[in-house]
Design an enzyme around this catalytic site. Structure first.
Site, PDB file in Angstrom:
ATOM      1  N   ASP A 352       0.859  -1.183   0.000  1.00  0.00           N
ATOM      2  CA  ASP A 352       0.000   0.000   0.000  1.00  0.00           C
ATOM      3  C   ASP A 352       0.886   1.221   0.000  1.00  0.00           C
ATOM      4  O   ASP A 352       2.049   1.136   0.370  1.00  0.00           O
ATOM      5  CB  ASP A 352      -0.794   0.061   1.315  1.00  0.00           C
ATOM      6  N   ASP A 641      -4.508  -3.411   4.974  1.00  0.00           N
ATOM      7  CA  ASP A 641      -4.936  -2.994   6.294  1.00  0.00           C
ATOM      8  C   ASP A 641      -6.450  -3.062   6.478  1.00  0.00           C
ATOM      9  O   ASP A 641      -6.934  -3.206   7.576  1.00  0.00           O
ATOM     10  CB  ASP A 641      -4.412  -1.586   6.622  1.00  0.00           C
ATOM     11  N   THR A 738      28.784 -32.105  20.535  1.00  0.00           N
ATOM     12  CA  THR A 738      28.768 -31.370  19.269  1.00  0.00           C
ATOM     13  C   THR A 738      27.362 -30.924  18.876  1.00  0.00           C
ATOM     14  O   THR A 738      27.182 -29.823  18.371  1.00  0.00           O
ATOM     15  CB  THR A 738      29.354 -32.212  18.115  1.00  0.00           C
TER      16      THR A 738
HETATM   17  P1  ATP Z   1      -3.556   2.826   0.228  1.00  0.00           P
HETATM   18  O1  ATP Z   1      -4.418   1.821  -0.463  1.00  0.00           O
HETATM   19  O2  ATP Z   1      -2.203   2.963  -0.322  1.00  0.00           O
HETATM   20  O3  ATP Z   1      -3.580   2.732   1.730  1.00  0.00           O
HETATM   21  P2  ATP Z   1      -5.357   5.003   0.319  1.00  0.00           P
HETATM   22  O4  ATP Z   1      -5.364   5.125   1.786  1.00  0.00           O
HETATM   23  O5  ATP Z   1      -5.316   6.255  -0.468  1.00  0.00           O
HETATM   24  O6  ATP Z   1      -4.147   4.202  -0.203  1.00  0.00           O
HETATM   25  P3  ATP Z   1      -8.012   4.170   0.486  1.00  0.00           P
HETATM   26  O7  ATP Z   1      -7.986   4.318   1.942  1.00  0.00           O
HETATM   27  O8  ATP Z   1      -8.695   3.040  -0.156  1.00  0.00           O
HETATM   28  O9  ATP Z   1      -6.587   4.159  -0.125  1.00  0.00           O
HETATM   29  O10 ATP Z   1      -8.594   5.525  -0.083  1.00  0.00           O
HETATM   30  C1  ATP Z   1      -8.944   5.660  -1.426  1.00  0.00           C
HETATM   31  C2  ATP Z   1      -9.449   7.046  -1.696  1.00  0.00           C
HETATM   32  O11 ATP Z   1     -10.637   7.264  -0.950  1.00  0.00           O
HETATM   33  C3  ATP Z   1      -8.500   8.146  -1.263  1.00  0.00           C
HETATM   34  O12 ATP Z   1      -7.602   8.477  -2.269  1.00  0.00           O
HETATM   35  C4  ATP Z   1      -9.430   9.289  -0.972  1.00  0.00           C
HETATM   36  O13 ATP Z   1      -9.733   9.984  -2.142  1.00  0.00           O
HETATM   37  C5  ATP Z   1     -10.681   8.593  -0.487  1.00  0.00           C
HETATM   38  N1  ATP Z   1     -10.718   8.584   0.977  1.00  0.00           N
HETATM   39  C6  ATP Z   1      -9.801   8.099   1.813  1.00  0.00           C
HETATM   40  N2  ATP Z   1     -10.158   8.248   3.095  1.00  0.00           N
HETATM   41  C7  ATP Z   1     -11.356   8.837   3.074  1.00  0.00           C
HETATM   42  C8  ATP Z   1     -12.277   9.259   4.088  1.00  0.00           C
HETATM   43  N3  ATP Z   1     -12.024   9.088   5.360  1.00  0.00           N
HETATM   44  N4  ATP Z   1     -13.411   9.836   3.675  1.00  0.00           N
HETATM   45  C9  ATP Z   1     -13.689   9.996   2.380  1.00  0.00           C
HETATM   46  N5  ATP Z   1     -12.877   9.624   1.402  1.00  0.00           N
HETATM   47  C10 ATP Z   1     -11.723   9.057   1.715  1.00  0.00           C
END
Ligand code: ATP
Length: 920
Positions: A352, A641, A738
């Site tokens: 990730d 994760d 040994t």
């Molecule tokens: P990785 O997969 O490397 O951990 P990441 O954390 O960017 O990357 P995701 O958590 O799946 O991946 O998030 C994907 C997308 O969703 C993000 O790029 C963002 O645009 C959106 N996003 C992430 N967190 C939130 C949140 N808490 N609320 C709304 N949108 C979110």
């Protein structure tokens, strides 16, 4: 899926603990259950009460199977048939002849047994220490504040906060539920997830509701796949449903060991047959030479006991378990022992981005409201459509929750310096309290909340949100293309970009009538974009470079925007196609989830060989990528994760979960947990895996060569017309001094130089590969030739203690061999004397013990030895030096061959291997 409005609980008086409720908690009102357990759900238990209840109810642990008693442990080595035969033969020969010999033999056998018991105990200790580290944490509310506590410390009455990805830590009566869905297959076998609610169930009549239908309960051991909830602990440990299902406690069956252990055990069995045949040969030869029958039988049996490598699997466990313990010091927790063994074979690490390659210390860097006057509503939305909470106990600006969300909340309150530093007031969280919510999920890439005045607020990835917007905050028709271009420009700077939008008219009635997130999140007006900085981890670039040198390809798979992903990949040096990859020009440096969806498997297979950055993927695509890599023969580690990452973690050769930021679900599915979430830790674990595997090979090289020397001496001596060179107790003694400590000290041998500059070991490669077999045979033979040469020389004279010389030479030669094989490549004199003190100490101790058997007058009659003269001792030492010299010649030869064999970058060699194995 209905969004269930939060159901705040009626105040329950905190009071002394009441007796168990007459009615089951699922039939009672949640407030009644809380009152019964004397807790206010908004406050939770206080610390002292939790401690008192823990004493009363015991830890929240499932009853474990009975551990083996000490007597059973002590007797275990004697279940070995050969040991039994040896002891019987020793007793018989003692009755007929020399009782002292029998006693000495029995003592040595007992000492040997004691060593193996201690080894096994050591391995168990190391493993249970690992298990203790792996115990889950639960989020509870105590003393009015949310805090993580070890799941084992939960008590009835605790208020547990659940979110997607959690393993339910105890049986809970839910009192607040938002879109909660739970996978209860561990308990009920039902694979469809179950939606939960906080309401009491109707009176069931005579037959109570089945466990699977009690939808206001969450059961220990089940998995939250979606949503959020709060519940009150009503049962812990053995009192939970899981605790009562005895069948589940017997899960797993007997431990069959790691693949390597199984292979070694099978090998040991085959070898035992050969050794027994050889021992029969030794016996027959000795008998033919006219040796007395019983002592000859005893000699043959002792040889069998010494030379059958029955301890190999156990020693491998010790080496693996000790290695796993060292891995913890490097912040990597091994959940399944086989992972230690296979770590060194990894050829691709799919990681990730957020938090693993980057710091996950987000800060809002730029905000782009539709118009400057919309900044405030953009900030308000960022604060309300947000699950981060201010940390009541911590500093005034400390927030708890997802780093993206805490950064947004902090920005919403404080603003940015370049915008004049204006923020909104936290009190808006009270005036605009949340009425319903549609939690974030990595496939939708957005989340929404509903508020009385502002209506629906929605935030998420621009591509996910903009198509759902019709207007902007000014009421003008939205130019989605222009906004997408703006988002792209921010992403190109490496920023993580979120869009925020609103549907002012949305009411709870809309939400209830039209519950699916996809239908609620329509007709939005765009409020603006926010760009967050998440810098790469400082150590990640070096770790990427180390991977590339070690023939391992790092691959980034992220849910983030392709431009953000590429910008970070460039900073880390992992954007370029692997050197030597064919058709590199055909592919862009980054592929998106949409690109992957359009590809058939054949095209995907070509793409994964070249492209190292994947963006806007959804978790299901991780499995496809793993499978495509595996089909090319790559041995793949995959990080994850989230809840949806679990299948990919299971599909990967080594699933790697995050210990800090990750979910329990991902941890359950993984073989390795990163305690610090760093990419560099995976690389350190691979390095450690390679070291451990090398040391296992060294142990096998050492132990088997010693055994082979003993066999050669006893087999070749009579063939050359020499008397049997060793007494049974000599053989057993050599085996004792040994095989015990010195061999184990190999566990602390540092990594070989250049361990991360050679290609990965093919996982199916035999542990005896690269000439180990041949080494065992020829070095064993060399030792035997030296021993027998000395025997012949000493016997010529007629007065020299030839038996003591052979006895001493065989021990010293094995010690010398051990020192020489500390490295497969580096010469002994360049290894340094201080790099493995335990090994040196073990060798020194063995030499002193051997000296004692030869020179201490009290021991001489026991061991049938005589003091050696300076010349004789010098010859024994000289023979050992010859062994060292021979091993050094072999190493030099291997170094020359190695250079020729591994010319070119290690990565190419790794790729050649993987292509060869995929075409098999
Ligand atoms: P990785 O997969 O490397 O951990 P990441 O954390 O960017 O990357 P995701 O958590 O799946 O991946 O998030 C994907 C997308 O969703 C993000 O790029 C963002 O645009 C959106 N996003 C992430 N967190 C939130 C949140 N808490 N609320 C709304 N949108 C979110």
């Amino acid at each position: 899926m209905n969004p269930t409005p939060s159901a705040p609980l009626a105040t329950a008086p905190a009071g002394p603990e009441a007796p168990p409720p007459a009615a089951a908690p699922h039939l009672q009102d949640a407030a009644q259950v809380a009152a019964h357990w004397g807790v206010h759900p908004g406050q939770g238990l206080d610390h002292d009460e939790a401690v008192a209840r823990l004493q009363r109810h015991g830890p929240n642990q499932l009853p474990t199977g009975r551990s083996r008693t000490w007597v059973a442990r002590l007797l275990a080595p004697f279940r070995d048939v050969m040991i039994g035969v040896l002891m019987a033969a020793a007793v018989i020969s003692g009755l007929i002849g020399d009782l002292t010999d029998t006693l000495v033999i029995l003592t040595i056998v007992l000492l040997n047994a004691a060593i193996s018991v201690v080894q096994e105990w050591q391995a168990e200790q190391a493993l249970s220490a690992l298990q203790r580290l792996a115990t889950a944490q639960a989020m509870v509310r105590r003393d009015g504040r949310a805090q993580p506590v070890p799941a084992e410390a939960l008590v009835p009455g605790d208020v547990v906060l659940l979110e997607a990805g959690n393993l339910v830590p105890a049986d809970l009566r839910l009192h607040e539920v938002a879109q909660l869905r739970v996978d209860e297959s561990a308990l009920t076998g039902e694979s469809v997830t179950v939606a939960k609610h906080p309401d009491p169930l109707p009176d069931p009549g005579r037959v109570d509701h089945p466990v699977g239908d009690r939808h206001n309960m969450a059961w220990k051991g089940t998995l939250v796949t979606h949503g959020r909830a709060e519940g009150l602990v009503v049962a812990t440990g053995g009192g939970t449903q899981l605790g009562q299902v005895a069948r589940l406690l017997e899960q797993g069956g007997p431990d069959r060991g790691t693949p390597l252990q199984r292979r070694l055990a099978a090998f040991g069995q085959r070898l035992s047959g050969v050794v027994v045949a050889i021992c029969l040969g030794v016996f027959a030869l000795g008998w033919a030479r006219g040796e007395p029958l019983l002592p000859m039988a005893l000699t043959a049996i002792s040889l069998a006991v010494a030379a059958i490598p029955e301890a190999l699997p156990a020693v491998v466990t010790v080496l693996l378990a000790l290695g796993a313990r060292r891995l913890v010091q490097q912040r990597a927790l091994v959940r399944h022992l086989p992972a230690v063994e296979t770590l060194g074979s990894v050829t691709t690490i799919c990681s990730d981005k957020t938090g693993t390659l980057t710091q996950n210390r987000m800060v809002v860097h730029q905000a782009v409201p539709v118009a400057p006057q919309d900044l405030e509503v953009l900030q308000t939305a960022a604060l309300l459509c947000n699950d981060a909470t201010p940390d009541a106990a911590g500093a005034p600006h400390a927030w708890q929750g997802d780093p993206t969300e805490t950064a947004l909340a902090q920005w919403a309150l404080a603003g940015l310096a370049q915008d004049g530093g204006q923020g909104v007031n936290l009190a808006v969280r009270q005036t605009e309290a949340r009425l319903a919510e549609w939690p974030f999920d990595a496939s939708r890439k957005r989340m929404s909340t509903l508020h009385p005045g502002l209506g629906l607020l929605c935030k998420g990835a621009p591509e996910s949100l903009l198509p759902r917007c019709r207007t902007d905050a000014r009421g003008a028709a939205l130019d989605a293309q222009a906004w997408l271009a703006r988002a792209q420009a921010l992403a190109g700077q490496g920023l993580r970009v979120l869009a925020l939008a609103q549907r002012p008219g949305a009411t709870p009635a809309d939400a209830a009538a039209d519950a699916e997130a996809d239908t609620v999140e329509q007709d939005l007006s765009l409020l603006g974009l926010v760009g967050l900085i998440d810098p790469p981890r400082p150590e990640a670039a070096a770790a990427v470079a180390e991977c590339l040198a070690a023939g391992i390809r790092p691959v980034m798979i992220t849910g983030d925007h392709p431009q953000t992903a590429l910008a970070i990949a460039r900073q880390l040096g992992l954007h370029a196609p692997p050197s030597g990859a064919d058709a590199a020009g055909r592919w862009p440096p980054v592929l998106t989830g949409a690109d992957l969806a359009d590809m058939d498997n054949a095209t995907l297979s070509e793409a994964v060989a070249v492209v190292s950055v994947y963006a806007r993927t959804d978790p299901a695509q991780k499995i496809r990528l793993v499978q495509a890599l595996q089909a090319r023969g790559e041995f793949t580690a995959m990080t994850g994760d989230g809840v949806n990452d679990a299948p990919a973690l299971q599909a990967a050769d080594i699933g790697v979960a995050m210990g800090r930021g990750g979910t329990d679900v991902a941890r359950q599915a993984a073989g390795l947990v990163l305690l610090d979430d760093h990419f560099a830790t995976i690389v350190a674990a691979v390095r450690e895996g390679r070291r451990i595997f090398d040391n296992i090979r060294k142990f096998i090289r050492y132990a088997m060569t010693g055994n082979s020397a003993e066999i050669w001496v006893l087999l070749a001596g009579p063939l050359l017309g020499l008397p049997i060179a060793l007494l049974p107790l000599h053989i057993l003694w050599i085996n004792l001094v040994t095989d015990g400590l010195p061999g184990l000290a190999l566990a602390t041998e540092p990594a070989e130089r250049g361990v991360m500059r050679r290609p990965p070991r093919p996982p199916e490669e035999s542990v005896f590969a690269h000439g180990l077999w041949q080494h065992t045979l020829w070095v064993g033979l060399l030792m035997a030739v030296l021993c027998l040469g000395l025997q012949a020389w000493a016997m010529q004279d007629g007065t020299r203690p030839w038996q003591t010389m052979v006895f001493t030479t065989l021990t010293l030669a094995q010690m010398a061999h051990l020192l020489a094989i500390r490295s497969e490549h580096t010469p002994l004199w360049r290894l340094g004397w201080r790099s493995n003190p335990p090994l040196l100490a073990a060798v020194a101790l063995s030499v002193v013990l051997q000296g004692a058997t030869v020179y201490l007058p009290v021991l001489q009659p026991v061991f049938h030895t005589q003091a050696l003269s300076a010349l004789e001792l010098g010859l024994c030492l000289g023979a050992s030096a010859v062994v060292v010299a021979a091993v050094e010649v072999e190493k030099a030869w291997r170094r020359r061959g190695g250079r020729a064999g591994h010319s070119g970058p290690a990565a190419q060699a790794a790729r050649r291997h993987s292509q060869a194995s995929s075409s098999q």
